[in-house]
Enzyme design. Structure first.
Site, PDB file in Angstrom:
ATOM      1  N   TRP A 202       1.007  -1.353   0.055  1.00  0.00           N
ATOM      2  CA  TRP A 202      -0.240  -0.368   0.061  1.00  0.00           C
ATOM      3  C   TRP A 202       0.787   1.535   0.085  1.00  0.00           C
ATOM      4  O   TRP A 202       1.928   1.381   0.657  1.00  0.00           O
ATOM      5  CB  TRP A 202      -0.968   0.300   1.497  1.00  0.00           C
ATOM      6  CG  TRP A 202      -1.456   1.442   1.574  1.00  0.00           C
ATOM      7  CD1 TRP A 202      -0.732   2.825   2.321  1.00  0.00           C
ATOM      8  CD2 TRP A 202      -3.170   1.825   1.382  1.00  0.00           C
ATOM      9  NE1 TRP A 202      -1.694   3.310   2.103  1.00  0.00           N
ATOM     10  CE2 TRP A 202      -3.298   2.971   2.002  1.00  0.00           C
ATOM     11  CE3 TRP A 202      -4.283   1.412   0.218  1.00  0.00           C
ATOM     12  CZ2 TRP A 202      -4.335   3.570   1.661  1.00  0.00           C
ATOM     13  CZ3 TRP A 202      -4.605   1.317   0.575  1.00  0.00           C
ATOM     14  CH2 TRP A 202      -4.959   2.719   0.419  1.00  0.00           C
ATOM     15  N   ASP A 205       0.072   9.236   0.678  1.00  0.00           N
ATOM     16  CA  ASP A 205       0.633  10.654  -0.090  1.00  0.00           C
ATOM     17  C   ASP A 205       2.094  10.302  -0.326  1.00  0.00           C
ATOM     18  O   ASP A 205       3.191   9.766   0.482  1.00  0.00           O
ATOM     19  CB  ASP A 205       0.584  11.178   1.540  1.00  0.00           C
ATOM     20  CG  ASP A 205      -0.495  11.385   2.279  1.00  0.00           C
ATOM     21  OD1 ASP A 205      -1.784  10.556   2.088  1.00  0.00           O
ATOM     22  OD2 ASP A 205      -0.846  12.104   3.573  1.00  0.00           O
TER      23      ASP A 205
HETATM   24  C1  FRU Z   1      -3.489  11.657   4.692  1.00  0.00           C
HETATM   25  C2  FRU Z   1      -2.683  10.745   6.181  1.00  0.00           C
HETATM   26  C3  FRU Z   1      -1.999  12.338   6.472  1.00  0.00           C
HETATM   27  C4  FRU Z   1      -1.226  11.212   7.878  1.00  0.00           C
HETATM   28  C5  FRU Z   1      -0.788   9.914   6.649  1.00  0.00           C
HETATM   29  C6  FRU Z   1      -0.614   9.010   7.261  1.00  0.00           C
HETATM   30  O1  FRU Z   1      -3.603  11.207   4.067  1.00  0.00           O
HETATM   31  O2  FRU Z   1      -3.300  10.421   6.882  1.00  0.00           O
HETATM   32  O3  FRU Z   1      -2.124  13.261   7.383  1.00  0.00           O
HETATM   33  O4  FRU Z   1       0.325  11.870   7.655  1.00  0.00           O
HETATM   34  O5  FRU Z   1      -1.920  10.107   5.238  1.00  0.00           O
HETATM   35  O6  FRU Z   1      -0.137   8.118   6.876  1.00  0.00           O
END
Ligand code: FRU
Length: 652
Positions: A202, A205
């Site tokens: 997976w 971001d």
């Molecule tokens: C956004 C998020 C961020 C966090 C990350 C964790 O998609 O929730 O806020 O840092 O993904 O994977």
């Protein structure tokens, strides 16, 4: 009863309701006290066949005898596989009973030959087991195994099956399921061909977008151990051109302070933090340590931390003085640091959840307001609170300075949240003052958590989002990034607006370009030139008397309506009024009062840029087999139309 490799079952005709003459081999019927030679992994299958419905499951019916395979053990969230011993394919058909989730490749029965999946049948979102047939005639004489898969964790995340029989008669019309090919890395059935994906596991971001020594660095939220979100690390890839990516070793692994959530990276040119050891400046990553998200970090808060690299991002050292920003609110995260030259300070927009005791959430707890705090620092190590932008913003704040209408001395700051909504305004190094209301940055279903390369030698600002929520059944990876887009600001009759346009580097993948003659008259026009898998397509028309225009690409419909001046794109509304030629950006000389649409089509995604990039939308889809493309004009004829189709090569 045990697994049997060769049992001719004379009475099977009455059991299977197929002709008595059928020669049959009962492979397994799961009537015994254990799986009799089948191998289970994970927890979903337990150690023995189920005896019917499991706790909290809807009624399971249709299985034969007293036992069956039912992977609802532990609920939908449990996963695992159950694999048979080897057997010889002796008949043309495999008949069996099948129920459970309809997730292709994820809740299914597979036939493996030589370790590869050669046939696959998903359930049908039904607890009742119905007869299913796979045609395995091609493999007669070969050795095979059956593999029952449950890798889905959401709704219908389980599979039920029973009574596997090889037969020379099909009990039902054989299923024509697409055989998901995972044997060719980067060319698997659902692997995007010009969008970044992690090799395996997976990802979400993009993180730490920085350009250094000729390389675009892309770090990304990555689960190295599974296809679902969790165990967050920073994966790492580099590219010379934003198009061709090479995945490297992971940059950041979880530690006692938490798993590694999103953040940014900078080049510390003046060695403000003192991390530099050689001639080249150090790269510094500023990330969130998500305390409490792993056993190792139980009880720890979310904090902001530093790591640095003196070898162009290949290896990273965590700063001994971490954290550099303590926990200030609720789930504070996603620091996006940049150097603000006029004030000679580093600036960090940070997402902070502020508890608002005046308001309660559904559970009666204080509601959380999601805002953006700004911090400043001379050295990346010591940070002071500067201001707060109090409008509700999703996670992952992005913040960059852009010239207005290309004029270098007149700039505005762009602030966005994870869902792409944005504000434009002024920034003095400490306080952001919005000059617009909140504006919509993406009209599609699959765009989230974008970050930008904002320190490029050519001064472009290149934005990259995560196309959240796509489905990639049976693939070793899960999720994809968007295609990088260049940002600019343009004055429009509605005020200053953000323009997004695919990065020019896409040209490296163009295999051929064709101007397609589109008859403007009412009717459906088949477009063989656009019936391709990988496309960069530009369509422009003056609506004339047409009331509706539909472009259909690989089963995805884009329908423009004169009445609303909108596109209905895969079920979502996308503003697309006829526009003046000066609006947005365009590869060719646009006409006045025309509707302009650019489409990037990859195997599993479609990105739209309306009116030269004034509106953008991102979508993921599971592609149907085969290609098709058409244009349908209804209610009248177009005044003018033109279509440019560029076919693209794979970047892998
Ligand atoms: C956004 C998020 C961020 C966090 C990350 C964790 O998609 O929730 O806020 O840092 O993904 O994977």
């Amino acid at each position: 009863m045990s697994f049997r490799t060769f049992l001719r079952c004379a009475c099977a005709s009455s059991l299977l309701a197929i002709p008595a003459a059928a020669a049959e081999v009962l492979l397994a019927d799961f009537e015994g006290a254990d799986y009799a030679g089948w191998t289970a992994t994970g927890t979903a299958f337990g150690t023995a066949p189920a005896r019917g419905t499991l706790p909290n499951q809807q009624n399971v019916g249709g299985f034969r005898g007293n036992g069956l395979v039912n992977s609802y053990l532990g609920g939908d969230s449990a996963t695992g596989t159950l694999t048979s011993p080897e057997f010889t394919v002796s008949q043309r058909y495999l008949n069996f009973l099948l129920g459970g989730g309809a997730h292709e490749g994820a809740t299914c029965v597979n036939v493996l030959v030589g370790g590869q999946v050669v046939r696959s049948a998903p359930g049908r979102d039904d607890e009742f087991l119905n007869m299913a047939t796979l045609d395995v005639g091609e493999f007669v004489g070969k050795t095979a195994r059956l593999q029952i898969v449950d890798s889905a964790t959401g709704g219908w995340g389980h599979v039920n099956c029973d009574h596997f029989v090889l037969s020379d008669t099909a009990a039902t019309p054989p299923l024509v399921t697409r055989v998901v090919d995972t044997s060719r890395l980067y060319d698997e059935t659902f692997r995007p061909q010009f969008h970044f994906t992690a090799q395996k596991g997976w990802h979400n971001d993009p993180n730490g977008l920085v350009f250094f020594a000729g390389e675009y660095h892309l770090f990304f939220q990555h689960n190295p151990y599974g296809r679902e979100w969790g165990n967050m690390t920073w994966g790492h890839a580099v590219s010379p051109d934003l198009v061709h990516w090479q995945q490297l070793e992971h940059a950041l692994w979880p530690d006692r302070m938490g798993t590694m959530f999103s953040g940014s990276a900078v080049i510390d040119r003046d060695n403000t933090a003192g991390f530099q050891t050689g001639k080249e400046p150090a790269l510094v990553a500023i990330y969130t340590a998500a305390g409490g998200t792993s056993d190792e970090s139980k009880g720890q808060p979310f904090t902001q931390c530093l790591a640095y690299s003196n070898d162009r991002g290949r290896t990273w050292t965590k700063y001994a003085g971490n954290p550099v920003v303590p926990n200030v609110g609720d789930g504070d995260r996603d620091p996006k640091v940049f150097w603000h030259a006029p004030t000679k300070r580093w600036v960090m927009p940070l997402y902070v959840g502020e508890k608002d005791s005046a308001k309660k959430d559904a559970k009666g707890n204080p509601a959380v307001r999601h805002v953006c705090h700004f911090y400043t620092s001379p050295d990346l190590k010591v940070w002071s609170f500067a201001s707060k932008f109090a409008e509700e913003l999703f996670e992952c704040p992005g913040f960059v300075e852009l010239p207005v209408d290309g004029r270098k001395r007149d700039t505005r700051w762009l602030l966005w949240g994870a869902n792409g909504d944005y504000w434009l305004g002024k920034f003095d190094g400490r306080v952001f003052t919005a000059e617009t209301a909140k504006l919509k940055g993406n009209y599609g279903a699959n765009a989230y958590a974008a970050q930008a390369w904002d320190d490029l030698p050519d001064r472009r600002v290149i934005y990259l989002d995560w196309m959240n929520g796509g489905k990639y059944p049976g693939m070793p990876f899960n999720q994809q990034m968007g295609f990088p887009v260049e940002l600019s600001l343009q004055t429009t009759p509605d005020g200053l607006r953000l323009v997004k346009w695919p990065a020019k580097e896409l040209a490296a993948l163009v295999a051929g370009a064709e101007s397609v003659n589109v008859p403007p008259a009412a009717g459906t026009h088949v477009l063989p030139a656009a019936a391709k898998e990988l496309l960069d397509l530009e369509f422009e028309f003056q609506p004339g008397t047409a009331s509706q225009v539909t472009l259909e690409l690989r089963g995805q419909k884009l329908t423009w309506a004169a009445a609303t001046r909108e596109l209905n794109a895969l079920g979502r509304k996308f503003p697309l009024p006829p526009a003046a030629r000066s609006v947005g950006r365009h590869s060719e000389k646009p006409w006045d009062d025309s509707v302009r649409l650019r489409v990037l089509l990859d195997r599993t995604s479609l990105e739209l840029f309306g009116n030269g990039g004034l509106a953008a939308a991102s979508f993921c889809f599971v592609p149907p087999a085969g290609q098709s493309a058409s244009l349908t004009v209804e209610g009248g004829s177009l005044a003018k139309a033109r279509l440019t189709v560029r076919t693209l090569k794979s970047a892998w």
